[in-house]
Design a protein around this motif. Structure first.
Motif, PDB file in Angstrom:
ATOM      1  N   TYR A 113      -8.172   3.350   4.516  1.00  0.00           N
ATOM      2  CA  TYR A 113      -8.134   4.155   3.283  1.00  0.00           C
ATOM      3  C   TYR A 113      -7.804   3.231   2.107  1.00  0.00           C
ATOM      4  N   SER A 114      -8.823   2.554   1.581  1.00  0.00           N
ATOM      5  CA  SER A 114      -8.580   1.578   0.517  1.00  0.00           C
ATOM      6  C   SER A 114      -9.364   1.864  -0.757  1.00  0.00           C
ATOM      7  N   ASN A 115     -10.080   2.977  -0.798  1.00  0.00           N
ATOM      8  CA  ASN A 115     -10.811   3.349  -2.016  1.00  0.00           C
ATOM      9  C   ASN A 115      -9.979   4.305  -2.865  1.00  0.00           C
ATOM     10  N   PHE A 116     -10.208   4.251  -4.164  1.00  0.00           N
ATOM     11  CA  PHE A 116      -9.478   5.118  -5.083  1.00  0.00           C
ATOM     12  C   PHE A 116     -10.450   5.985  -5.872  1.00  0.00           C
ATOM     13  N   SER A 117     -10.023   7.188  -6.169  1.00  0.00           N
ATOM     14  CA  SER A 117     -10.782   8.084  -7.033  1.00  0.00           C
ATOM     15  C   SER A 117      -9.802   8.772  -7.973  1.00  0.00           C
ATOM     16  N   ASN A 118      -9.985   8.559  -9.252  1.00  0.00           N
ATOM     17  CA  ASN A 118      -9.080   9.116 -10.269  1.00  0.00           C
ATOM     18  C   ASN A 118      -7.632   8.741 -10.019  1.00  0.00           C
TER      19      ASN A 118
END
Length: 792
Positions: free
Chosen positions: A269-274
């Motif tokens: 879990y290494s992606n970011f959104s807002n």
């Protein structure tokens, strides 16, 4: 009784060799795919879970609010780890973590006459207390406690000194500049660690060499913390949210929050959104978990279809058994037992195939997988898999055959109602829906990867070589450039602080005329040498490149189109802007080019000139077709100017490909699994065709006697299968579009999903289906009608 069941099952397998082989092959293929995918999924999920304190380890990340948007990243302040441990009582240990050289490059070490390059990081003295990397020499408390110390891996110790014991206390020369003492030797970092390194240096050495670390406005290193026993991550996260403002004033245009992520979760879990964690590799793990289940399910459906196709042959056997007193439960036991026996044969073949395929699978995925044959849990899982697969595959045939009425089956042929036909046809539709979704996925991922490879990046990545600036090249860059430029295969030479493949460094300290006071914009920034634009083959939209003809160019700036648009400058060339304390004119505007992954949009970019920057990358543009001779000449030149360092280089196009390693693996796996899914589905369709042909044998005989041609009979039999595939299309097309559109959303630049993708997927499925049923249709149409009607 059990012996009798096994004997009957074996006789049925031998009696119906063709169906038995198809059943076993279908299940074996499904089980092989599922085994390989399961090994990959387990490996992905095991990454970073081996640390003894995994439940208390956290990765600190920053959430930034600026310019009307929110984003997040793992770059933090260099002093953060020390201060968190000092101020927050719930934090037991903390460590910064930063590359010892630019990402993607290595450091040069020497000991005696041995010289080699190794990958490593700087870390705090708490590091080995937090993470479980077993020490062969030295202690966790002292491994990184003293400046000038270095902890090295077993591999590095053996490389330079022959072993861990001999290495302890020895000296290693780092970048031909300083002597480091080996204060610890740790076991080689395991493959299921997201951190991969050969050495760790003391954090105090990093602070000493990088003065910017003392500025709380600068962020680059990662920060890890270990909470005390009983401390809760969510509570600590709330406590440290505004921690940064202990050391700097609040800026209403740029707000920073600290947050915590469990360390063991970061790999997936290494992606970011807002500004919040939103997926990552877990999406691929979930995808292939579903694929594994679906492929195995398709194989089980095949078994059902093929078993049903043989039901007419088994019907009288069931009738006789019921007449002599066999119960329905005993018949169910028998047929499920036969399914489990076939599954047993299939799993033996699947395990053998997996053993043979694992080396190629590892090469494809970049893993180091193996079958854990010495693990009892693995064999327990295999037994469970055999039972579940046998029950799923054998359930419908067992329930169906055991429900037959003995009077009906002994009196005449086996007849089926519409519900039975609907169920079997539904299974085939389900198979082809899954297969076509995989085909659509295969085409879309291939097109996206091809789009990335062929898209104009704004610069030419072919025939572009990167050489790290190290050793004597730091002070003798101008000599190297002068001599390299006259080599036959060299077109241009320049330098850059980073690599043009990824420009990670950003700054918010850019000011320009008319900038609103409450606006903060993050700019990607790069320090370059003369001829950078020419070497990269970038396009200058306005103005000019840096040039020696203008003595004041070290005070000038070049912007990209996005930066100009963000600033709102109408006539940017000639206007004065500021980068921190540097103030100077804009001399050129570059057309936008990609300097990061296409997952992200192009950021505003600012360039400044500095030929004396002490580290980074030399960029060399070579002539097409002369690469080997040019590299040989460059190696000779580097050995002459920089003899203490081995010659290393990277190709720009290969570095670019590394950005999409995960997507490339997914694309290749999708190709293989789509092919296997459609192949296994066709085995099921073959079974249904055989079943239908057997049911309509007398009808076909009557039609032929009445004058029906072979072509009309083949068309009649094939038509029903075409309808099933068309129904599958109507379901698969919107489902495939939805799934792949979701996948493409992660790319800012994408190929899109064209209408013809669905036409191709449908045509492939339909064509293969027709080829599959043709055999049974033609065989039935050519059969002698006398044989089929002689019992009437």
């Amino acid at each position: 009784m059990l012996k009798n069941y096994i004997k009957i099952a074996w006789r049925n397998l031998v009696r119906n060799k063709s169906f038995s082989v198809i059943n076993i092959i279908g299940l074996a293929l499904g089980l092989t795919c599922s085994l390989l995918i399961t090994l990959w999924v387990q490996d992905e999920r095991s990454v970073d879970h081996f640390h003894a304190n995994a439940g208390r380890l956290y990765h600190v990340y920053e959430r930034n609010y600026y310019d009307g948007k929110t984003d997040a990243g793992y770059a933090t302040q260099g002093l953060l780890a020390v201060e968190l441990k000092r101020v927050v009582p719930e934090i037991e240990y903390a460590s910064g973590f930063e590359y010892a050289s630019a990402p993607g490059t290595q450091n040069t070490f020497a000991a005696g006459n041995k010289v080699n390059k190794m990958t490593g990081f700087y870390a705090d003295e708490d590091f080995f207390r937090m993470f479980t990397y077993p020490l062969l020499q030295g202690s966790a408390a002292n491994a990184l406690s003293a400046p000038g110390g270095i902890a090295i891996s077993r591999k590095m110790a053996e490389n330079f000194f022959g072993g861990a014991q001999q290495a302890f206390g020895q000296l290693l020369r780092f970048e031909n500049q300083e002597e480091l003492k080996v204060t610890a030797v740790f076991e080689n970092v395991p493959a299921h660690s997201s951190q991969q390194f050969d050495f760790l240096r003391n954090w105090k050495d990093f602070e000493r060499a990088n003065g910017w670390i003392n500025n709380w406005g600068n962020a680059s290193p990662s920060t890890y913390v270990q909470l005390r026993k009983g401390a809760r991550g969510d509570v600590v996260e709330k406590k440290i949210r505004d921690f940064i403002y202990r050391y700097q004033k609040k800026d209403p245009s740029f707000r920073v929050e600290l947050a915590l992520q469990p360390y063991a979760e970061k790999y997936l879990y290494s992606n970011f959104s807002n500004g919040y964690i939103s997926g990552g590799r877990i999406e691929y793990v979930t995808l292939f978990t579903v694929v594994a289940v679906f492929i195995l399910l398709i194989a089980c459906i095949n078994f059902m279809s093929l078993a049903t196709a043989q039901s007419e042959k088994r019907a009288k056997e069931v009738g006789l058994r019921k007449v002599v007193g066999a119960s329905r439960f005993s018949l169910i036991q028998q047929f499920v037992g036969e399914a489990i026996l076939i599954t047993l044969f299939s799993i033996v073949i699947a395990l053998t195939a997996a053993l043979l395929l694992i080396p190629m699978f590892n090469q494809l995925t970049g893993k180091q997988l193996s079958l854990p044959v010495s693990d009892p849990v693995f064999w327990f899982g295999i037994v469970v898999l055999i039972i579940i697969t046998g029950l799923v595959a054998g359930s419908y045939p067992a329930l169906f055959l055991s429900s037959l009425k003995p009077v009906k089956v002994l009196k005449g042929g086996l007849k089926f109602n519409w519900k039975s036909s609907f169920f079997r046809q539904g299974l085939v539709v389900f198979q082809f829906v899954l297969s076509m979704v995989l085909i659509i996925g295969m085409i879309v991922t291939y097109r996206q990867m091809n789009y990335i490879q062929s898209k104009n990046l704004g610069y030419d990545r072919e025939n572009l070589v990167y050489i790290p600036i190290e050793g004597e090249l730091i002070d003798k860059y101008s000599i190297f450039k002068q001599r390299a430029a006259i080599l036959p295969g060299v077109l241009n030479v320049s330098k850059m602080r980073n690599s043009p493949t990824i420009i990670e460094h950003h700054t918010t300290s850019i000011s320009w005329p008319g900038k609103p006071e409450n606006q903060t914009v993050s700019f990607a920034d790069a320090v370059v040498g003369y001829d950078f634009t020419k070497t990269m083959k970038l396009q200058v939209k306005e103005g000019r490149d840096f040039s020696k003809e203008y003595g004041a160019d070290s005070l000038s700036f070049i912007l990209n189109e996005t930066a100009v648009e963000k600033m709102g400058l109408q006539q940017p060339v000639g206007q004065t802007i500021s980068w921190g304390n540097r103030k100077g004119p804009v001399i050129g505007i570059l057309k936008d080019f990609h300097f990061s992954s296409m997952h992200y949009s192009i950021d505003p970019l600012i360039l400044r000139l500095d030929e004396n920057w002490s580290w980074g990358t030399i960029l060399i543009r070579t002539k097409a077709g002369d690469t080997r001779e040019t590299l040989s000449a460059l190696k000779k030149l580097c050995k002459e100017i920089n003899p203490a360092f081995p010659f290393t280089y990277q190709f720009s196009d290969l570095e670019f490909d590394k950005l999409y390693r995960s997507e490339q693996v997914v694309s290749k796996l999708s190709n293989y699994f789509a092919f296997l899914a459609i192949f296994i589905s066709c085995l099921g369709l073959f079974g249904l065709a055989a079943f239908t042909a057997a049911q309509r044998t007398k009808e076909i005989g009557v039609r032929k006697i009445l004058g029906a041609s072979v072509e009309s009979i083949v068309t009649m039999l094939s038509g029903s299968y075409i309808r099933l595939v068309v129904i599958a299309m109507l379901i698969a097309f919107p489902l495939g579009w939805y799934i792949m559109n979701k996948w493409l959303e992660q790319f800012q630049y994408k190929a899109g999903i064209e209408w013809w993708v669905f036409i191709v997927a449908g045509a492939v499925a339909l064509g293969i289906a027709l080829l599959t049923v043709s055999y049974q249709s033609i065989k039935a149409a050519l059969a002698n009608p006398v044989k089929s009607l002689r019992m009437e």
